[in-house]
Design an enzyme around this catalytic site. Structure first.
Site, PDB file in Angstrom:
ATOM      1  CB  ALA B  11      39.357  29.600  40.390  1.00  0.00           C
ATOM      2  CB  VAL B  81      34.634  34.155  50.108  1.00  0.00           C
ATOM      3  CG1 VAL B  81      35.172  34.559  51.481  1.00  0.00           C
ATOM      4  CG2 VAL B  81      35.323  32.893  49.600  1.00  0.00           C
ATOM      5  CD  GLU B 170      45.213  45.236  26.829  1.00  0.00           C
ATOM      6  OE1 GLU B 170      44.724  44.787  27.877  1.00  0.00           O
ATOM      7  OE2 GLU B 170      46.011  44.590  26.118  1.00  0.00           O
TER       8      GLU B 170
END
Lengths: 396, 396
Positions: B11, B81, B170
């Protein structure tokens, strides 16, 4: 005749109160007062269990000395004492500086008493300073973070508190409040978190009324603390503790809270000591020295039955106040007063809104005890820093 | 004819957008849609440098899947998984469960690419998941706490960022904002804190306009970041990094941010890969399989000049949206559309209120770039969770 030099070592309860009392009693030119302390702040030792568990910030438990001292009357030296030479009337700091004195006040505090248990010094934490408790708090949080990346390592979620005396019990109270918050923050099942409070003596809180002890244990057990009383720790390793029963508890977090001894500098200076504490006379003088005074955890005084008083903040504060008065008197050629402790009762917190206490023959439980403890904290803050400090620090 | 089973693995951006698009396009009984994910939340990978540095909470960078999925249309399975058997049309989870499918979507994300550098796997952190960044944040704080108890250990205050690509830059931007706060909290002299950003390539932010690269480096250097460009790391140990120049940097905190490769599960399943990524066709299909689709960091697609697109959130989102539409079309016997990425520009944050960006031929600097980045974040949140989520998450 030159101005007498008063040197005060340590800004804990005893040293700070001596200094503040001198600052109040003496005029500008009556003495040269020097206070030496490792940090530029005083910390409220009896609160350290809170930032250690993470229920309060470390800043909350300390007070900058700058706001307490009158710099026209007291010279502050930020430094660490390395040794005391009482026969030369001098003190050496770690940076090599040598300070001389006419009157010396030793308030250097305590060190953890490990009773010779192997591995404690190397592997256990102690609730003993601002820096130490910041590390404990961060260490506990880090264990949660590490566990989430190595979920087979349940030892990361096991916490061992060595000692069910005052500090151990108060720390367990805070930890019991804090751990559910950490479980929430790190998505950890609370069932996996274990806290063991291990005590060698046959009871928790030795010296306390048994009903209060039971109450405290009940409160903490409801918070998930598991007690092992009458169970000495035999060894501490990098992987946990080995108990005298043969049981091993795997843990990466052992907090040793089972007692203190006086600062070893005192013993090394040649003063006669018991567990690092100097048996002072009724004027808080070290035996054999008219001009060396000892206060707080380095001082040993006895009650009328010949038993030593435990090293508490309450007594250290009273010692400091009396000694400050006495030094002022001595300098003015007046007579000093004998030190007699006035025990005003004992209060222990058990986390948010919970506590126990013994004031005279009266027992206090729960929120009453917690409130009394706050009132007592308030009194202390008022004493050292006035209304402003009291209002700033006390969480109501 | 039975209802077709669509199984979506992961997801992340690609898997989540495929699922949400399917959820929107298909009616209740057109397909059995199953989404498998390790956690019950989606995380915003492009924000992870903030909680890693501690400038935002980890919660801020994640979204519970419950609020995004329509449980009448999508079955959510929380699981990891273990393997894919494309010839048997099945997927095995770590708990032993086996799931079968008619259509498979692989969105299993990436792993750090260590380029065979010795010791990186064992000793370096990666900004790769909520759990990983919580550990990085706690580790950094712990180093400050430890330093205060061992003041000779300045290596505790040295931080190494491996890679001056997007993530490395970043992260340095956030760290540059965070470290002064930590210095304040722990009473640490900021002069003692060092951050090295080490890059093997001859420039920081390869592929970016040189003027923007210079701007970014200037901003970060002003925040105290020291760059070592064109300087490969040869080895990482428990005590720091050894550079190809022979220089050793002592540090307990090495963050590896120099690139990713596809999830190794994909390679182990027998798909043909380059750096763990499957070279998919124009319909995002794995070569040789009509019913296996790959999105996000596990998919490799090429531009017209034959160069691979870098694995970005932007492309993963577009892949998911197209694939969701295509799967709905396939199930209905309609024609799928070819996937063509639409590059909308690139924006990098450099800490609070600072950034750089390239949108077409236009260069953006400073607060303009930072604002554009926020607008882009807002668009993404709106896309997956509507106005409510966008308002909840975007810090204005």
């Amino acid at each position: 005749m030159s101005t007498p030099k008063i040197l005060i070592l340590g800004a804990g309860y005893g040293g700070l109160l001596t200094t503040l009392q001198l600052q109040k009693k003496l005029n500008y030119n009556e003495a040269e007062i020097t206070l030496v302390n490792k940090h530029n702040y005083h910390y409220i030792t009896t609160w350290l269990h809170e930032p250690a568990a993470g229920t309060a910030s470390a800043d909350h438990a300390r007070v900058n000395l700058e706001g307490l001292l009158n710099e026209d009357k007291v010279q502050f030296v930020k430094g660490t004492v390395q040794s005391i030479q009482p026969n030369e009337q001098s003190v050496t700091l770690e940076n090599g500086d040598v300070l001389t004195y006419d009157y010396l006040v030793i308030g250097l505090g305590s060190e953890p008493e490990t009773f010779g248990i192997e591995g404690l010094k190397e592997h256990a934490f102690s609730i003993r300073s601002i820096n130490a408790v910041r590390q404990i708090r961060e260490h506990i949080e880090y264990m949660f973070a590490k566990y989430k990346n190595e979920p087979h390592r349940t030892d990361y979620l096991t916490f061992v508190v060595g000692g069910a005396g005052f500090t151990g019990i108060e720390f367990c109270g805070e930890l019991g409040d804090r751990l559910p918050e950490l479980c929430q923050e790190f998505d950890v099942d609370p069932e996996l978190v274990k806290v063991y409070c291990i005590e060698a003596a046959p009871t928790a809180l030795p010296g306390f009324d048994p009903e209060l002890v039971q109450y405290a244990m009940d409160v903490l057990e409801r918070k998930g603390i598991e007690f092992k009383i009458g169970t000495p720790i035999k060894q501490c390793t990098a992987d946990g503790v080995l108990l005298a029963t043969g049981e091993e508890i795997k843990s990466k977090t052992v907090i040793w809270a089972a007692g203190v001894r006086g600062n070893s500098i005192v013993e090394k200076a040649g003063f006669e000591v018991m567990r690092g504490r100097v048996k002072v006379d009724e004027y808080l003088r070290a035996p054999g020295y008219e001009n060396v005074f000892v206060v707080g955890d380095c001082a040993l005084i006895f009650n009328e039955e010949g038993r030593p008083y435990p090293p508490t903040a309450q007594i250290a504060v009273q010692e400091g106040e009396t000694l400050g008065e006495n030094l002022a008197a001595l300098i003015r050629g007046e007579l000093p007063q004998k030190f007699v402790p006035h025990l005003q009762g004992t209060l222990a917190s058990l986390g948010k809104g919970e506590g126990i206490g013994q004031v005279g023959s009266k027992k206090l439980f729960g929120s009453t005890a917690a409130m009394m403890k706050k009132a007592s904290d308030l009194r202390y803050l008022y004493k050292i820093g006035g209304v402003g400090l009291a209002l700033k620090k006390v969480k109501l």
